[in-house]
Motif scaffolding. Structure first.
Motif, PDB file in Angstrom:
ATOM      1  N   VAL A 159       0.747  -1.095  -0.116  1.00 50.71           N
ATOM      2  CA  VAL A 159      -0.046   0.066   0.067  1.00 50.71           C
ATOM      3  C   VAL A 159       0.829   1.194   0.007  1.00 50.71           C
ATOM      4  O   VAL A 159       0.655   2.337  -0.598  1.00 50.71           O
ATOM      5  N   ASN A 160       1.993   1.132   0.743  1.00 49.69           N
ATOM      6  CA  ASN A 160       2.878   2.247   0.698  1.00 49.69           C
ATOM      7  C   ASN A 160       3.536   2.781  -0.702  1.00 49.69           C
ATOM      8  O   ASN A 160       3.608   4.066  -1.142  1.00 49.69           O
ATOM      9  N   LYS A 161       3.399   1.707  -1.818  1.00 53.72           N
ATOM     10  CA  LYS A 161       3.966   2.230  -2.935  1.00 53.72           C
ATOM     11  C   LYS A 161       2.693   2.948  -3.613  1.00 53.72           C
ATOM     12  O   LYS A 161       2.647   3.649  -4.483  1.00 53.72           O
ATOM     13  N   LEU A 162       1.597   2.342  -3.435  1.00 58.38           N
ATOM     14  CA  LEU A 162       0.160   2.843  -4.033  1.00 58.38           C
ATOM     15  C   LEU A 162       0.321   4.475  -3.311  1.00 58.38           C
ATOM     16  O   LEU A 162      -0.141   5.290  -3.980  1.00 58.38           O
ATOM     17  N   LEU A 163       0.466   4.625  -2.249  1.00 58.52           N
ATOM     18  CA  LEU A 163       0.371   5.894  -1.523  1.00 58.52           C
ATOM     19  C   LEU A 163       1.503   6.895  -2.301  1.00 58.52           C
ATOM     20  O   LEU A 163       1.081   7.955  -2.576  1.00 58.52           O
ATOM     21  N   ARG A 164       2.553   6.418  -2.344  1.00 56.63           N
ATOM     22  CA  ARG A 164       3.530   7.218  -3.277  1.00 56.63           C
ATOM     23  C   ARG A 164       3.260   7.639  -4.390  1.00 56.63           C
ATOM     24  O   ARG A 164       3.412   8.577  -5.024  1.00 56.63           O
ATOM     25  N   LYS A 165       2.486   6.859  -5.206  1.00 56.99           N
ATOM     26  CA  LYS A 165       1.914   6.994  -6.443  1.00 56.99           C
ATOM     27  C   LYS A 165       0.814   8.193  -6.626  1.00 56.99           C
ATOM     28  O   LYS A 165       0.725   8.968  -7.498  1.00 56.99           O
ATOM     29  N   ILE A 166       0.053   8.055  -5.610  1.00 56.65           N
ATOM     30  CA  ILE A 166      -1.219   8.846  -5.400  1.00 56.65           C
ATOM     31  C   ILE A 166      -0.545  10.343  -4.829  1.00 56.65           C
ATOM     32  O   ILE A 166      -1.098  11.226  -5.423  1.00 56.65           O
ATOM     33  N   LYS A 167       0.485  10.136  -4.238  1.00 54.36           N
ATOM     34  CA  LYS A 167       1.130  11.796  -3.992  1.00 54.36           C
ATOM     35  C   LYS A 167       1.543  12.249  -4.885  1.00 54.36           C
ATOM     36  O   LYS A 167       1.723  13.604  -5.139  1.00 54.36           O
ATOM     37  N   GLU A 168       2.174  11.351  -5.913  1.00 55.07           N
ATOM     38  CA  GLU A 168       2.744  12.245  -7.071  1.00 55.07           C
ATOM     39  C   GLU A 168       1.562  13.144  -8.006  1.00 55.07           C
ATOM     40  O   GLU A 168       2.022  13.771  -8.966  1.00 55.07           O
ATOM     41  N   SER A 169       0.424  12.055  -7.968  1.00 50.64           N
ATOM     42  CA  SER A 169      -0.701  12.592  -8.763  1.00 50.64           C
ATOM     43  C   SER A 169      -1.823  12.541  -8.040  1.00 50.64           C
ATOM     44  O   SER A 169      -2.585  11.455  -7.982  1.00 50.64           O
ATOM     45  N   PRO A 170      -2.109  13.441  -7.161  1.00 50.48           N
ATOM     46  CA  PRO A 170      -3.394  13.459  -6.350  1.00 50.48           C
ATOM     47  C   PRO A 170      -4.533  13.363  -6.930  1.00 50.48           C
ATOM     48  O   PRO A 170      -4.910  13.972  -7.936  1.00 50.48           O
ATOM     49  N   ILE A 171      -5.642  12.481  -6.226  1.00 50.33           N
ATOM     50  CA  ILE A 171      -6.951  12.469  -6.729  1.00 50.33           C
ATOM     51  C   ILE A 171      -7.649  12.451  -5.804  1.00 50.33           C
ATOM     52  O   ILE A 171      -7.274  12.270  -4.531  1.00 50.33           O
ATOM     53  N   ASN A 172      -9.239  12.949  -5.684  1.00 46.03           N
ATOM     54  CA  ASN A 172     -10.252  13.010  -4.736  1.00 46.03           C
ATOM     55  C   ASN A 172     -11.500  12.975  -5.314  1.00 46.03           C
ATOM     56  O   ASN A 172     -11.518  13.255  -6.505  1.00 46.03           O
ATOM     57  N   GLY A 173     -12.254  12.477  -4.421  1.00 40.05           N
ATOM     58  CA  GLY A 173     -13.931  12.250  -4.950  1.00 40.05           C
ATOM     59  C   GLY A 173     -14.598  11.773  -3.522  1.00 40.05           C
ATOM     60  O   GLY A 173     -13.729  10.960  -2.710  1.00 40.05           O
ATOM     61  N   SER A 174     -15.681  11.856  -3.768  1.00 41.80           N
ATOM     62  CA  SER A 174     -16.403  11.199  -2.379  1.00 41.80           C
ATOM     63  C   SER A 174     -17.144  10.047  -2.695  1.00 41.80           C
ATOM     64  O   SER A 174     -17.792   9.381  -1.834  1.00 41.80           O
ATOM     65  N   ILE A 175     -16.624   9.191  -3.531  1.00 37.61           N
ATOM     66  CA  ILE A 175     -17.035   7.704  -3.919  1.00 37.61           C
ATOM     67  C   ILE A 175     -15.939   7.313  -4.466  1.00 37.61           C
ATOM     68  O   ILE A 175     -15.113   7.515  -5.350  1.00 37.61           O
ATOM     69  N   GLY A 176     -15.608   6.001  -3.782  1.00 36.34           N
ATOM     70  CA  GLY A 176     -14.460   5.246  -4.250  1.00 36.34           C
ATOM     71  C   GLY A 176     -14.389   3.822  -3.720  1.00 36.34           C
ATOM     72  O   GLY A 176     -15.213   3.432  -2.927  1.00 36.34           O
ATOM     73  N   ILE A 177     -13.422   2.974  -4.340  1.00 34.08           N
ATOM     74  CA  ILE A 177     -13.511   1.438  -4.202  1.00 34.08           C
ATOM     75  C   ILE A 177     -11.710   1.384  -4.011  1.00 34.08           C
ATOM     76  O   ILE A 177     -10.998   1.953  -4.615  1.00 34.08           O
ATOM     77  N   GLY A 178     -11.632   0.388  -3.184  1.00 32.33           N
ATOM     78  CA  GLY A 178     -10.064   0.007  -3.271  1.00 32.33           C
ATOM     79  C   GLY A 178     -10.024  -1.408  -2.803  1.00 32.33           C
ATOM     80  O   GLY A 178     -11.097  -2.161  -2.383  1.00 32.33           O
ATOM     81  N   HIS A 179      -8.771  -1.886  -3.073  1.00 28.63           N
ATOM     82  CA  HIS A 179      -8.640  -3.485  -3.217  1.00 28.63           C
ATOM     83  C   HIS A 179      -7.047  -3.659  -2.935  1.00 28.63           C
ATOM     84  O   HIS A 179      -6.392  -3.274  -3.412  1.00 28.63           O
ATOM     85  N   THR A 180      -6.844  -4.839  -2.163  1.00 28.35           N
ATOM     86  CA  THR A 180      -5.656  -5.555  -2.120  1.00 28.35           C
ATOM     87  C   THR A 180      -5.997  -7.016  -2.502  1.00 28.35           C
ATOM     88  O   THR A 180      -6.964  -7.628  -2.430  1.00 28.35           O
ATOM     89  N   ARG A 181      -4.794  -7.171  -3.427  1.00 25.46           N
ATOM     90  CA  ARG A 181      -4.956  -8.494  -4.358  1.00 25.46           C
ATOM     91  C   ARG A 181      -4.092  -9.465  -3.922  1.00 25.46           C
ATOM     92  O   ARG A 181      -2.935  -9.161  -3.927  1.00 25.46           O
TER      93      ARG A 181
END
Length: 173
Positions: A51-73
């Motif tokens: 998840v920390n790698k995902l977090l770093r990628k999100i910090k590079e290109s921030p996104i936001n919105g009030s509806i979301g889905i998340g997954h660990t595979r």
């Protein structure tokens, strides 16, 4: 083991989703991702690894919105990489899904969809499911919830899913 988290509310869903994914880390996984809907547009970020790698990628290109889905595979179909990570999208880019479990008849369903012109990017049974939902939704005139139900009636296996569609932006199924 895969994990699913989703959010529908008034706040930015990204912190909630990332916190939820972190809480699922103890279960073991090989990739993580989120899809966020805002104003009828869906953005996704997914990454092989923790998840920390995902977090770093999100910090590079921030996104936001009030509806979301998340997954660990935890990979069952296809190697652990960014392409096979969830969420997966249909060919229109309007429907996104996360999925736990195994769709036993995915190869049969995939063959039918390929004959209809669908092209697959991943090696996952999940991408087959999201495109099956899409095929039914856009061909049969059903609402999104009905299309999901009709698709699941064709699926053999054990699964849990969360999905949404930008054509019906105020709904998570």
């Amino acid at each position: 083991m895969c994990g699913i988290v989703s959010y529908y509310g008034k706040k930015n869903s990204v912190p909630f989703l990332l916190n939820g994914l972190r809480r699922l880390e103890y279960r073991g996984y090989d990739s993580a991702g989120i899809a966020i809907m805002k104003d009828g547009s869906i953005k996704t970020v997914k990454k092989a690894g923790k998840v920390n790698k995902l977090l770093r990628k999100i910090k590079e290109s921030p996104i936001n919105g009030s509806i979301g889905i998340g997954h660990t595979r935890w990979a069952t179909h296809g190697e652990p990489n960014d392409t096979n990570a969830h969420p997966h999208q249909d060919k229109t880019g309007k429907i996104f899904i996360i999925h736990n479990g195994i769709i036993e008849n995915f190869s049969t369903l995939k063959e039918v969809l390929i004959r209809k012109g669908f092209i697959f990017k991943s090696e996952t049974d999940t991408e087959v499911l999201v495109n099956l939902i899409s095929d039914i939704y856009y061909a049969d005139g059903l609402n999104f919830e009905q299309a999901v139900e009709a698709a699941l009636n064709q699926v053999i296996g054990t699964y849990g899913i969360v999905t949404f569609c930008s054509d019906e932006p105020n709904k998570i199924v």
